[in-house]
Design an enzyme around this catalytic site. Structure first.
Site, PDB file in Angstrom:
ATOM      1  N   TRP A 220      77.096  22.879 -34.164  1.00 42.55           N
ATOM      2  CA  TRP A 220      77.364  21.767 -33.256  1.00 42.55           C
ATOM      3  C   TRP A 220      77.973  22.181 -31.928  1.00 42.55           C
ATOM      4  O   TRP A 220      78.062  21.374 -31.016  1.00 42.55           O
ATOM      5  CB  TRP A 220      78.296  20.742 -33.918  1.00 42.55           C
ATOM      6  CG  TRP A 220      79.484  21.289 -34.643  1.00 42.55           C
ATOM      7  CD1 TRP A 220      79.622  21.439 -35.997  1.00 42.55           C
ATOM      8  CD2 TRP A 220      80.726  21.740 -34.078  1.00 42.55           C
ATOM      9  NE1 TRP A 220      80.857  21.969 -36.301  1.00 42.55           N
ATOM     10  CE2 TRP A 220      81.553  22.159 -35.144  1.00 42.55           C
ATOM     11  CE3 TRP A 220      81.220  21.833 -32.777  1.00 42.55           C
ATOM     12  CZ2 TRP A 220      82.847  22.662 -34.956  1.00 42.55           C
ATOM     13  CZ3 TRP A 220      82.498  22.340 -32.574  1.00 42.55           C
ATOM     14  CH2 TRP A 220      83.291  22.747 -33.661  1.00 42.55           C
ATOM     15  N   ASN A 221      78.402  23.434 -31.790  1.00 41.45           N
ATOM     16  CA  ASN A 221      79.169  23.750 -30.579  1.00 41.45           C
ATOM     17  C   ASN A 221      78.311  23.985 -29.339  1.00 41.45           C
ATOM     18  O   ASN A 221      78.719  23.637 -28.237  1.00 41.45           O
ATOM     19  CB  ASN A 221      80.104  24.939 -30.828  1.00 41.45           C
ATOM     20  CG  ASN A 221      79.372  26.188 -31.274  1.00 41.45           C
ATOM     21  OD1 ASN A 221      78.414  26.125 -32.041  1.00 41.45           O
ATOM     22  ND2 ASN A 221      79.813  27.336 -30.801  1.00 41.45           N
TER      23      ASN A 221
ATOM     24  N   LYS B  42      66.868  22.455 -38.272  1.00 39.86           N
ATOM     25  CA  LYS B  42      67.843  21.527 -38.827  1.00 39.86           C
ATOM     26  C   LYS B  42      69.123  21.645 -37.983  1.00 39.86           C
ATOM     27  O   LYS B  42      69.890  22.591 -38.134  1.00 39.86           O
ATOM     28  CB  LYS B  42      68.129  21.864 -40.287  1.00 39.86           C
ATOM     29  CG  LYS B  42      68.887  20.771 -41.074  1.00 39.86           C
ATOM     30  CD  LYS B  42      70.363  20.813 -40.775  1.00 39.86           C
ATOM     31  CE  LYS B  42      71.103  19.642 -41.414  1.00 39.86           C
ATOM     32  NZ  LYS B  42      72.494  19.536 -40.923  1.00 39.86           N
TER      33      LYS B  42
ATOM     34  N   GLY C 277      76.421  29.653 -37.967  1.00 42.98           N
ATOM     35  CA  GLY C 277      77.407  28.756 -38.547  1.00 42.98           C
ATOM     36  C   GLY C 277      78.520  29.529 -39.224  1.00 42.98           C
ATOM     37  O   GLY C 277      78.773  30.700 -38.916  1.00 42.98           O
ATOM     38  N   GLY C 278      79.185  28.886 -40.171  1.00 40.34           N
ATOM     39  CA  GLY C 278      80.319  29.482 -40.857  1.00 40.34           C
ATOM     40  C   GLY C 278      79.916  30.442 -41.962  1.00 40.34           C
ATOM     41  O   GLY C 278      78.770  30.450 -42.427  1.00 40.34           O
TER      42      GLY C 278
ATOM     43  N   GLU D   6      74.154  34.594 -37.766  1.00 39.19           N
ATOM     44  CA  GLU D   6      75.226  34.779 -36.787  1.00 39.19           C
ATOM     45  C   GLU D   6      76.373  33.897 -37.247  1.00 39.19           C
ATOM     46  O   GLU D   6      76.292  32.668 -37.186  1.00 39.19           O
ATOM     47  CB  GLU D   6      74.740  34.403 -35.383  1.00 39.19           C
ATOM     48  CG  GLU D   6      75.660  34.911 -34.275  1.00 39.19           C
ATOM     49  CD  GLU D   6      76.729  33.919 -33.895  1.00 39.19           C
ATOM     50  OE1 GLU D   6      77.862  34.051 -34.424  1.00 39.19           O
ATOM     51  OE2 GLU D   6      76.455  33.024 -33.092  1.00 39.19           O
ATOM     52  N   LEU D   7      77.435  34.535 -37.732  1.00 35.22           N
ATOM     53  CA  LEU D   7      78.505  33.808 -38.397  1.00 35.22           C
ATOM     54  C   LEU D   7      79.774  33.799 -37.525  1.00 35.22           C
ATOM     55  O   LEU D   7      79.691  33.790 -36.312  1.00 35.22           O
ATOM     56  CB  LEU D   7      78.754  34.414 -39.773  1.00 35.22           C
ATOM     57  CG  LEU D   7      77.489  34.529 -40.646  1.00 35.22           C
ATOM     58  CD1 LEU D   7      77.805  35.183 -41.978  1.00 35.22           C
ATOM     59  CD2 LEU D   7      76.837  33.173 -40.860  1.00 35.22           C
TER      60      LEU D   7
ATOM     61  N   CYS E  80      82.025  31.041 -31.201  1.00 35.84           N
ATOM     62  CA  CYS E  80      82.025  32.092 -32.218  1.00 35.84           C
ATOM     63  C   CYS E  80      82.710  33.356 -31.730  1.00 35.84           C
ATOM     64  O   CYS E  80      83.276  34.107 -32.521  1.00 35.84           O
ATOM     65  CB  CYS E  80      80.597  32.387 -32.664  1.00 35.84           C
ATOM     66  SG  CYS E  80      79.476  32.822 -31.324  1.00 35.84           S
TER      67      CYS E  80
ATOM     68  N   GLU F 116      89.165  32.388 -39.309  1.00 38.04           N
ATOM     69  CA  GLU F 116      88.689  31.765 -38.083  1.00 38.04           C
ATOM     70  C   GLU F 116      89.236  30.344 -37.953  1.00 38.04           C
ATOM     71  O   GLU F 116      89.158  29.554 -38.894  1.00 38.04           O
ATOM     72  CB  GLU F 116      87.164  31.733 -38.056  1.00 38.04           C
ATOM     73  CG  GLU F 116      86.590  31.238 -36.744  1.00 38.04           C
ATOM     74  CD  GLU F 116      85.077  31.377 -36.679  1.00 38.04           C
ATOM     75  OE1 GLU F 116      84.562  31.769 -35.626  1.00 38.04           O
ATOM     76  OE2 GLU F 116      84.413  31.079 -37.698  1.00 38.04           O
TER      77      GLU F 116
END
Length: 491
Positions: free
Chosen positions: A152-153, A176, A229-230, A251-252, A285, A384
């Site tokens: 969402w960022n 998605k 995401g996370g 990419e976390l 991130c 985080e």
């Protein structure tokens, strides 16, 4: 008036199969401004089927690389022409400032132009082989349907990091977006149609991650998963991909250190550290959420940094004078405040900030926060936050700085502030991080690879090599003699 958005499947706006919708709340006004589909696995199946059909259809599979490149460039032009509309959608969804989002959209256009330029550079090889009378060459072919799950960022920008190379390679996709910020992706999807891409090449299905995420990542017709995401969700995605023996790009998160040595240009370092953690409200991130500062300058540097933090203007994200907008959504706001409380409980000192603020229209804000007295074993130094919260750790030697920088399981970004050229290169070599910035921070480009070590992810995004992640190699052998030796000479 509340706007209603629909999924994009096979080139058409499609209501969700069960007719349910989710409210999208503007984090500045805290009012519902839009509704997005609450899709189900049935919608995922329909979108994957459309993408699969488009992948095989000559309208996409049969076009030349030159034509595909023209479509990519056209899409980039449309993103630029509609940058204001796209930026406004993101501001309404995630509360980031319009100034930042507009800048992001203009940069996003360059991703489609860059990868458009690589479409006709995809080449196989002729391989010399030892077998007489045989000719061997390779083909580079697209994978198929790519599942793309975005956060969402910065939805449109982070989508481009996946979609641009995937389309350049000839794949199709099902996207998605986060349920907290879907409207900008759906707005962007209209531009894909306008650019002239065949129906079904790009599909967007909205909904709750828990309800449709597994249906997408575990779908038998998905060839690859690209996720941002996370760590928790990323782990689940990686497991699903492994069960189907398919590749995944992840990419976390990050716990990126900004390392300030005593010989640094302190004016530049203060600005770089402040921007690295407080810009975007820390919802990035690569946020530089750990400050490692030399003992000799610790107190003076923290005091200067706190002065900057206190003067950051929080408010209406559409106001050009605003530095930082509200936290993107209530769950994230609650997480940030919980992490600040935990830091206090662990013994950290709140040098500035640490409190929540309610905006003029009800928006949720967190003051730019600096935690001092932090040690490497504290959770605030290891986990985080994804908010405007900085942990300050002290070091006395270069060796200690390296140890502290590498003391977490994350490795996404790192900043090094020094005027010693030798030290800069030594540190860049020893810090375990996918990106290292020397006397700057948060620089990225479509021309350069980006990604992380360890819990920060798998694979890279950006740069020429990224297109290889959306291609597979086929080896072709041709008997040029016209004669096939008997399999069993005695028969």
């Amino acid at each position: 008036m509340t706007a209603r958005y629909e999924n994009l499947i096979d080139g058409h706006d499609c209501p969700p199969a069960q007719g349910a919708y989710l409210d999208s709340e503007n984090p500045w006004t805290t009012q519902v401004w839009a509704q997005i589909p609450r899709s189900t696995p049935e919608d995922i199946d329909r979108a994957v089927a459309a993408a699969s059909a488009a992948f095989r259809n000559a309208a996409w599979a049969g076009i030349s690389a030159t034509k595909r490149a023209a479509l990519m460039r056209r899409l980039g032009d449309l993103v630029e022409a509609n940058a204001k509309e796209l930026a406004l959608a993101e501001v309404r969804d995630n509360g980031k400032t319009y100034t930042e989002m507009l800048r992001q959209m203009l940069n996003t256009a360059e991703w489609y132009r860059y990868y458009g330029g690589l479409c006709d550079k995809i080449e196989g090889r002729v391989i010399p082989v030892e077998a007489p009378g045989h000719f061997n060459y390779t083909l580079r072919e697209p994978l198929g349907v790519i599942a793309m799950i975005i956060p969402w960022n910065s939805p449109v920008r982070l989508l481009a990091w996946k979609l641009a190379p995937a389309l350049a390679a000839g794949n199709t996709c099902v996207i998605k977006p986060s349920e907290h910020a879907s409207t900008s992706t759906l707005t962007f999807a209209r531009l894909v149609r306008e650019a002239g891409f065949p129906d079904g090449v790009v599909n967007v299905v909205c909904g709750l991650g828990a309800e449709i995420g597994p249906a997408l990542t575990d779908h038998p017709d998905i060839a690859k998963v690209a996720f941002t995401g996370g760590v928790g969700s990323g782990t689940a995605v990686y497991v699903a991909a492994a069960k189907r023996m398919r590749p995944a790009t992840l990419e976390l998160g990050g716990k990126s250190p900004n390392i300030v040595f005593a010989d640094a240009d302190l004016d530049a370092a203060v600005q770089g550290v402040a921007g690295g953690i407080f810009a975007s409200g820390g919802q990035s991130c690569v946020a530089g959420s750990r400050l490692l500062v030399a003992d000799a300058i610790h107190d003076a540097f923290v005091a200067r940094l706190a002065d900057v933090a206190r003067r950051i203007r929080m408010g209406d994200p559409m106001d050009a004078a605003t530095h930082v907008g509200p936290v993107a959504n209530r769950p994230q706001f609650e997480h940030i405040m919980k992490m600040i409380s935990m830091a206090r409980d662990e013994g950290a000192t709140i040098a500035c900030g640490g409190e929540s603020v309610t905006g003029a229209q009800g928006g949720l804000f967190v003051q730019p926060t600096i935690c001092t007295g932090v040690t490497a074993d504290m959770r605030i130094a290891q986990e985080e936050v994804f908010g405007p919260v900085l942990s300050v750790l002290r070091f006395s030697t270069e060796e200690e700085a390296v140890a502290l920088a590498n003391s977490t399981r994350f490795g996404l970004g790192a900043g090094i502030w020094t005027t010693d050229v030798g030290r800069a290169h030594r540190m860049a070599a020893r810090v375990r991080s996918g990106s290292v910035w020397v006397n700057t921070y948060r620089m990225t480009s479509q021309t350069s690879p980006f990604g992380g070590f360890d819990l920060s992810g798998v694979g890279r995004e950006g740069g020429q090599a990224m297109i290889d992640a959306y291609l597979q190699t086929k080896s072709v052998w041709v008997n040029t003699t016209g004669v096939m030796a008997p399999a069993f000479p005695s028969l």
